[in-house]
Design a protein around this motif. Sequence first.
Motif, short mmCIF file in Angstrom:
data_model
loop_
_atom_site.label_atom_id
_atom_site.label_comp_id
_atom_site.label_asym_id
_atom_site.label_seq_id
_atom_site.Cartn_x
_atom_site.Cartn_y
_atom_site.Cartn_z
N ILE A 1 3.13 25.02 -11.49
CA ILE A 1 2.01 24.11 -11.68
C ILE A 1 0.74 24.72 -11.10
N ASP A 2 -0.26 24.90 -11.94
CA ASP A 2 -1.55 25.41 -11.49
C ASP A 2 -2.57 24.30 -11.30
N THR A 3 -2.45 23.27 -12.13
CA THR A 3 -3.43 22.18 -12.16
C THR A 3 -2.67 20.87 -12.29
N SER A 4 -3.19 19.82 -11.68
CA SER A 4 -2.56 18.51 -11.85
C SER A 4 -3.62 17.49 -12.25
N LEU A 5 -3.25 16.65 -13.19
CA LEU A 5 -4.10 15.57 -13.67
C LEU A 5 -3.36 14.26 -13.50
N ILE A 6 -4.10 13.20 -13.29
CA ILE A 6 -3.53 11.86 -13.21
C ILE A 6 -4.17 11.00 -14.29
N PHE A 7 -3.37 10.13 -14.88
CA PHE A 7 -3.81 9.31 -16.02
C PHE A 7 -3.31 7.89 -15.81
N GLY A 8 -4.15 6.93 -16.14
CA GLY A 8 -3.73 5.54 -16.05
C GLY A 8 -4.46 4.68 -17.05
N ILE A 9 -3.73 3.72 -17.63
CA ILE A 9 -4.29 2.77 -18.59
C ILE A 9 -4.40 1.41 -17.93
N SER A 10 -5.59 0.81 -17.97
CA SER A 10 -5.79 -0.57 -17.53
C SER A 10 -5.44 -0.73 -16.05
N GLN A 11 -4.40 -1.52 -15.72
CA GLN A 11 -3.98 -1.67 -14.33
C GLN A 11 -3.83 -0.31 -13.66
N SER A 12 -3.22 0.63 -14.38
CA SER A 12 -2.93 1.94 -13.80
C SER A 12 -4.20 2.76 -13.57
N GLY A 13 -5.20 2.56 -14.41
CA GLY A 13 -6.49 3.19 -14.16
C GLY A 13 -7.15 2.63 -12.92
N ARG A 14 -7.01 1.32 -12.72
CA ARG A 14 -7.55 0.71 -11.50
C ARG A 14 -6.86 1.24 -10.25
N VAL A 15 -5.56 1.55 -10.37
CA VAL A 15 -4.85 2.15 -9.25
C VAL A 15 -5.50 3.47 -8.85
N ILE A 16 -5.83 4.30 -9.82
CA ILE A 16 -6.46 5.59 -9.52
C ILE A 16 -7.80 5.38 -8.84
N GLN A 17 -8.58 4.43 -9.35
CA GLN A 17 -9.87 4.13 -8.74
C GLN A 17 -9.68 3.66 -7.29
N HIS A 18 -8.66 2.86 -7.06
CA HIS A 18 -8.37 2.37 -5.71
C HIS A 18 -7.94 3.52 -4.80
N MET A 19 -7.11 4.42 -5.32
CA MET A 19 -6.70 5.57 -4.53
C MET A 19 -7.89 6.40 -4.09
N LEU A 20 -8.82 6.64 -5.00
CA LEU A 20 -10.02 7.40 -4.66
C LEU A 20 -10.84 6.66 -3.60
N GLY B 1 0.79 -1.23 0.00
CA GLY B 1 0.00 0.00 0.00
C GLY B 1 0.82 1.27 0.00
N LEU B 2 2.10 1.17 0.39
CA LEU B 2 2.96 2.36 0.32
C LEU B 2 3.17 2.81 -1.13
N GLY B 3 2.92 1.93 -2.07
CA GLY B 3 2.99 2.35 -3.47
C GLY B 3 1.96 3.42 -3.79
N LEU B 4 0.77 3.32 -3.20
CA LEU B 4 -0.25 4.35 -3.39
C LEU B 4 0.17 5.65 -2.72
N VAL B 5 0.79 5.54 -1.56
CA VAL B 5 1.33 6.72 -0.88
C VAL B 5 2.43 7.36 -1.73
N ALA B 6 3.25 6.52 -2.38
CA ALA B 6 4.33 7.04 -3.22
C ALA B 6 3.78 7.88 -4.36
#
Length: 681
Positions: free
Chosen positions: A295-314, A274-279
């Motif tokens: 930097i004014d705005t930040s976006l995160i992007f993920g494909i497949s596994q990486s998209g699931r990571v974002i969903q898990h982080m949320l 889980g420290l990977g999500l913290v990283a």
Amino acid sequence: MSVSGICRFLMIAAVVLGAASARAEVVGLEITERSAFAGGAEFGATGAYEKITGRLRYAVDPDHSANRAVVDLDLAPTNDDGKTEFAAEFVLLRPVDAARGNGTLLYEVGNRGNLGMLSFFNSAPRTNRPTALGDAGDGFLLRRGYTLLWSAWNWDVAPGAGRLQIALPVATDGGAPITGRVAAEITVNFPSPCEPVAWGNSRGYPVQDPATATLSVRDMQTAPRQEVPRHLWRVGCDPAMGEADRTHLHLDGGFEPGRLYELVYTARDPRIVGLGLVAIRDALSYFRFETEYAIDTSLIFGISQSGRVIQHMLYQGFHLDEAGRGVFDGALIHVAGGGKGSFNHRFAQTTRHGSAHEDHQYPADFFPFTTVPETDPVTGAEGDVLARARAAGHVPKLFYTGTSTEYWTRAASLLHTDPGGSIDARVDRRARIYMIAGAQHGMWSFPHRAIFENCVNPLDHRPIVRALLARLDQWARGEGAPPDSVYPRLIDNELGSVGAWRASFPPIPGLRLPIQNYAPPRLDFGPRWAAGGIIDRVPPDFGPPFLTRVPQPDADGIDRGGIRLPAVAVPLGTYLGWNLRNPAYGAGDQIGRWSGSFVPFAKDDGAAPGANGDPRPSLAARYGSRSAYLGQVARAARALVAQGLMLAEDLSSVTARAGAFYDRLIARDADSESCAYTVSD
């Protein structure tokens, strides 16, 4: 900041971070390379870019409320300040003149250690070491002025080929080793005597006590496991591999294609995954808030596994840093289906995820799924993916983008239906869902059928996602709402069961149809799972599956209810999100994991529907000529531009691609099994 100012900042940061960084868990920045990207080439109004690579050093407070969801963090080693330390590699591409950039940091969650967004958005060659001008592709992201960031997050990425690495600590019981049972499913497409216990360039946990390991085999997920006699297999394939040999399995007579082998064994020294999500969180926080990168705005992007990571982080609230700040304003979650993942539990294997045939026993697809509150009718559980974000007062703008494939292999319908697949769920006002009809999980095609029955789907859906990235950026900046969601709905009869889909699919001669899609089972991992992220039941008990639905077909067999690329709106054949495995490669009644199909229309003589048994009109009957076909393609493309779903700059390339495919299809030998015509030069 000037170039000299940047240099001074980096030199200082490499030694010690300033007082402004005291709030971040990034406590050190080590620069290993800093160079002009692409030889100093200029990218439109943005100008030149520089490339910075190095390592981020983290120190995490296990007692901080932002970190308490990390499984086993209380069992991590700590330094004299009571912090848990680890380090991760990063890559940064940024405009040399920050004032000429667009002020947006675009962070990609690397897929299994790989850098993908230059290939995806810029149509660049795939590389983890972007250096030369050719590595920038068409320059899309750079011309638009994005600052691009990647950093390592998943501990089990095998080194090599420039894949980003992270060193995560091991959990112990007061210094004593922790052990646990682990399941490793092994499936092959070709006969093989030796296989690793993990796939996807991943490191598996070594087998600690081969005598207590068991190996079983079955033909499908719901079939009974049959134990393989112990004398037929052994742990290890080549002692010269050293420790890595204990992450491999040898089977006398070889693994048979398509069958599901499952090794259950004892492992030790669980990484604190889980420290990977913290990283990810703290890399974003650091470059967003604690540097001078404009930097004014930040976006995160993920494909497949990486998209699931974002969903898990949320879902677990890892999008908020220790100061309670949202580390990204918007997220583009691409082809993640309905899943989250094995990203925060003991002995997690991050690369594992369920599909129609493989890996159902891993916690990648679990309740809740939607962006609004829902109830599981089987268990009575209540929840939603954004509950923690909503309670914390920071819900970023979200785009869920996907293809037809995810409805067949990744339970995508659960994003927008109830768990019983009976009603359409609402979508949070800060989220959009866009399904690209007829497209497959990724952009690839082969001149042959590979392990499949049909030619692989050649659609390139990147023009849609390029436009959506631009719209997400605008939305995150408060510069206007994006297009409404576009996806198939039950109420419109665009979404339904596989049985209904089969009943209405056109009877195309020689085309076998799938009998099921992926429906993830409810898994019982034992008493310590829900509260502690510890799996006691290996393999888990399978409960009733969630009911998933698929887009329903039109008269040509193409999915209804999604965004139609010009090549799909004006088709040359039937584009499908699934492809059945060829029985010669095993599991012949199963669909492949990521690939779709393309079944061309007849081309000659204006054949009427029904000629040769094919109800689909021929190319000549539909279009009459190449110029007429391209005229319709151009109109369909312009309509997408008007809807904000395609960029005007992509009109010419989309039309040219369609014309080239038309030419190859017309020239092909219809009696040949070759798929070479689907592959562009």
